[in-house]
Design an enzyme around this catalytic site. Structure first.
Site, PDB file in Angstrom:
ATOM      1  N   GLU A  69       0.828  -1.203   0.000  1.00 15.60           N
ATOM      2  CA  GLU A  69       0.000   0.000   0.000  1.00 15.60           C
ATOM      3  C   GLU A  69       0.865   1.256   0.000  1.00 15.60           C
ATOM      4  O   GLU A  69       0.992   1.944  -0.984  1.00 15.60           O
ATOM      5  CB  GLU A  69      -0.911  -0.049   1.228  1.00 15.60           C
ATOM      6  CG  GLU A  69      -2.228   0.638   1.019  1.00 15.60           C
ATOM      7  CD  GLU A  69      -3.239   0.212   2.071  1.00 15.60           C
ATOM      8  OE1 GLU A  69      -2.858  -0.475   3.027  1.00 15.60           O
ATOM      9  OE2 GLU A  69      -4.406   0.587   1.919  1.00 15.60           O
ATOM     10  N   GLU A 312     -12.020  18.746  37.264  1.00 17.03           N
ATOM     11  CA  GLU A 312     -13.037  19.790  37.253  1.00 17.03           C
ATOM     12  C   GLU A 312     -12.458  21.164  37.550  1.00 17.03           C
ATOM     13  O   GLU A 312     -12.991  22.171  37.109  1.00 17.03           O
ATOM     14  CB  GLU A 312     -14.134  19.454  38.273  1.00 17.03           C
ATOM     15  CG  GLU A 312     -15.095  18.402  37.755  1.00 17.03           C
ATOM     16  CD  GLU A 312     -16.102  17.956  38.797  1.00 17.03           C
ATOM     17  OE1 GLU A 312     -15.829  18.140  39.999  1.00 17.03           O
ATOM     18  OE2 GLU A 312     -17.144  17.424  38.410  1.00 17.03           O
TER      19      GLU A 312
END
Lengths: 510, 104
Positions: A69, A312
């Site tokens: 490829e 947070e």
């Protein structure tokens, strides 16, 4: 790890790909061909190249890469990002390419019968040249686009596969799939390398890509079943996370450590166990982060090292919050007892977070780990992915004899369980619930130790308050029911009874 | 003035395909090209590096290096028409045949 159990006549070749050998029960079947099937972008080429690269790096086994490829130059360039200098290996005679990538603009004309004799000869030549023990072919689908006669290509590939067997090499052939869940590979190529099949997936779940690896079959060999998440790290390559393959063999200690809160220690029968996982669940603003802060401060006070993973809040916010409760995070950090890792959960997939956390733990070697909050992580993942993350993290920190405190946010203010909680409650050793209690038009706070494995603990729901010096746990709520279910009701009883109870608090015990 | 046609035929040892390709090639050379060619037969089992250099996958493969454009034909060359088509020499040989016909 138990890689060698139940080994049959077929021995395994350790690939050196992180985590893979464990899932594969020791590695790829030696001297055999394995089909590696996956959709576009599922990291087939990376896996194939890493198979060769790790052979050279870790096992001193040279390899041949047959490319149908991409051109060899492209592969060298792409793999450099993963830390593999293929060009150097080629120069050193450890790595050989067989370049079968298509030439643009020269489609050959077919005039009569043909075979892959030249390809086999070239592979054999390359194998002999570098004395290769490993061969990778990437990818079979691309050959089919180079030739018109699919049936012949298939037949000839079968010859290539059997030739590989005779060369005494362990090989990987990659093949395309169209669907994540469906037939094994396009063009029916699995028929001739059906002995061993590995499937790589790159599924889209809740707008997130999640890479998994599944060993579909190893004929005659044992391996772990099911899908295992993996990720690709620059400088490392593929990292398979063998979550459900982890064994429950952590040592368990009876050593108690302080929660950082004297009253809570008493409720827990003398403190948390040293290598336990504690889940603190509560609604927003309920004191989860405070409890985590006390947990850290308690550890630092005893000379322990603490790692705080915040998803947070930023470091500055955390320091400000802690100062508000009377804890000096900055000082702890300066002493090297505390380390912050603050990140938005969205910055990476959970697998990447897990690997990063592991690296942090390995580096910092903490005694205590706080994750604030787990719920934040949950929103970037599927349920399954999240559960695997927690299992992975839990198992890892338990092996390191680290105490872990995780916080989880409940969706409703009053009562109810968090989603996080339901998913991982069985994994944790202790669960502490923090709840709002509405009483006489006032929001008060209640705390209870819901579960504590291996220890006696207080079953009361205790009231607590928060001020500038931290959390203060007080008396149990006595005349209120339904706190945990979220609908507190006062038990109707005479005013006198209520007053008398103020003097005799243990009378209405559970 | 004619440029010679430079041909290379890659085969693998003495497999039936290889034997057939060599025989077919020789007959095409004799019947169609009439001495205007250079043919080299390469056994990739003996010279695999040459196959590597030319990125030969399938055998037999016939490569026409000159005159340009470079052309490839794979197979045992049993279909003469396709061979000539693949080498983009149909015009050339037809022309030549006509001339040959006049000579007769």
């Amino acid at each position: 790890m138990s890689g060698k159990k139940n080994s049959s006549q077929i021995s395994k070749l350790e690939t050196g790909i992180t985590g893979f050998d464990f899932v594969a029960g020791g590695g790829l079947p030696k001297g055999r061909t394995t089909l590696l099937a996956g959709t576009a972008g599922s990291a087939k080429t990376v896996f194939a190249a890493e198979f060769i690269a790790q052979g050279i790096r870790k096992a001193k086994e040279n390899g041949v890469f047959v490319t149908f490829e991409e051109s060899p130059a492209d592969i060298c360039r792409n793999m450099k990002g993963l830390g593999w200098d293929i060009e150097r290996w080629v120069a050193e005679g450890k790595f050989a390419f067989v370049d079968a990538s298509p030439d643009i603009g020269s489609q050959p004309v077919t005039a009569g019968d043909w075979d892959f004799g030249a390809l086999v000869a070239r592979i054999e030549h390359a194998v002999n040249k570098v004395n290769a023990k490993r061969v990778a072919m990437d990818s079979l689908g691309a050959i089919f686009t180079q030739f018109d006669d699919g049936a012949r290509v298939r037949h000839e590939l079968f010859r290539v596969a059997s030739a590989l067997k005779n060369m005494n090499v362990t090989s990987i052939l990659t093949a395309e799939r169209i669907h994540e869940y469906g037939e094994i590979a396009r063009f029916g190529v699995e028929e001739f390398v059906a002995d061993n099949v590995i499937i790589l997936r790159n599924a889209l779940e809740h707008e997130k890509r999640r890479r998994t690896l599944e060993i579909l079959k190893f004929r005659g060999c044992s391996h772990q079943k099911g899908e295992y998440p993996f990720t690709i790290l620059p400088g490392t390559g593929i990292v398979v996370i063998p979550l459900s393959a982890m064994e429950l063999q952590q040592k368990s200690s009876n050593i108690r450590i302080t929660s950082g809160n004297v009253e809570l220690d008493k409720m827990c029968g003398g403190g948390f166990f040293r290598d336990s996982i504690i889940l603190v669940s509560g609604a927003t603003g309920n004191g989860k982060t405070l409890m985590a802060t006390e947990f850290i401060a308690g550890g630092v006070k005893n000379g322990e090292r603490c790692l705080l993973l915040a998803f947070e809040e930023s470091r500055e916010q955390l320091i400000r919050n802690a100062t508000g409760w009377g804890f000096d995070y900055e000082q702890m950090e300066k002493e090297g007892k505390l380390k912050f890792v603050c990140e938005y959960p969205e910055t990476a997939g959970l697998e990447d977070h897990l690997i990063k956390i592991r690296a942090e733990i390995d580096e910092f070697k903490p005694n205590r780990l706080v994750v604030d909050s787990l719920s934040a992580l949950e929103r970037v993942s599927s349920i399954k992915g999240f559960r695997e993350f927690v299992i992975g993290l839990t198992s890892f920190i338990k092996h390191g004899e680290v105490a872990g405190l995780f916080t989880a946010t409940t969706p409703t203010l009053m009562g109810g369980t968090s989603i996080t909680e339901t998913h991982i409650s069985t994994i944790t050793d202790s669960i502490i619930l923090l709840r709002y209690v509405e009483m006489y038009g006032e929001m008060r706070r209640g705390l209870t130790v819901l579960k504590m494995r291996g220890s006696r603990h207080d079953k009361d729901i205790r009231e607590y308050t928060i001020d500038g010096t931290g959390m203060h746990i007080g008396k149990p709520f006595r005349d209120i029911t339904g706190i945990i279910s979220g609908s507190p009701t006062r038990i109707q009883q005479g005013e006198l009874g209520r007053i008398s109870e103020l003097f005799e608090e243990e009378k209405v015990g559970v | 003035m004619e440029t010679k046609i430079s041909l290379r035929l890659y085969v693998t040892g003495h497999t039936p395909n290889s034997e057939r390709a060599i025989a077919n090639m020789q007959s095409i050379c004799k019947n169609e090209l009439e001495g205007r060619y250079d043919l080299i037969i390469i056994d990739v089992l003996e010279r695999p590096q040459l196959a590597e250099d030319e990125k030969i996958l399938a055998t037999p493969t016939l490569i026409k290096a000159l005159p340009p454009p470079l052309a490839r034909v794979i197979g045992d060359l049993s279909n003469t028409e396709k061979v000539l088509l693949g080498l983009s020499m149909t015009d050339l040989t037809q022309e030549h045949k006509k001339q040959g016909g006049h000579r007769k």
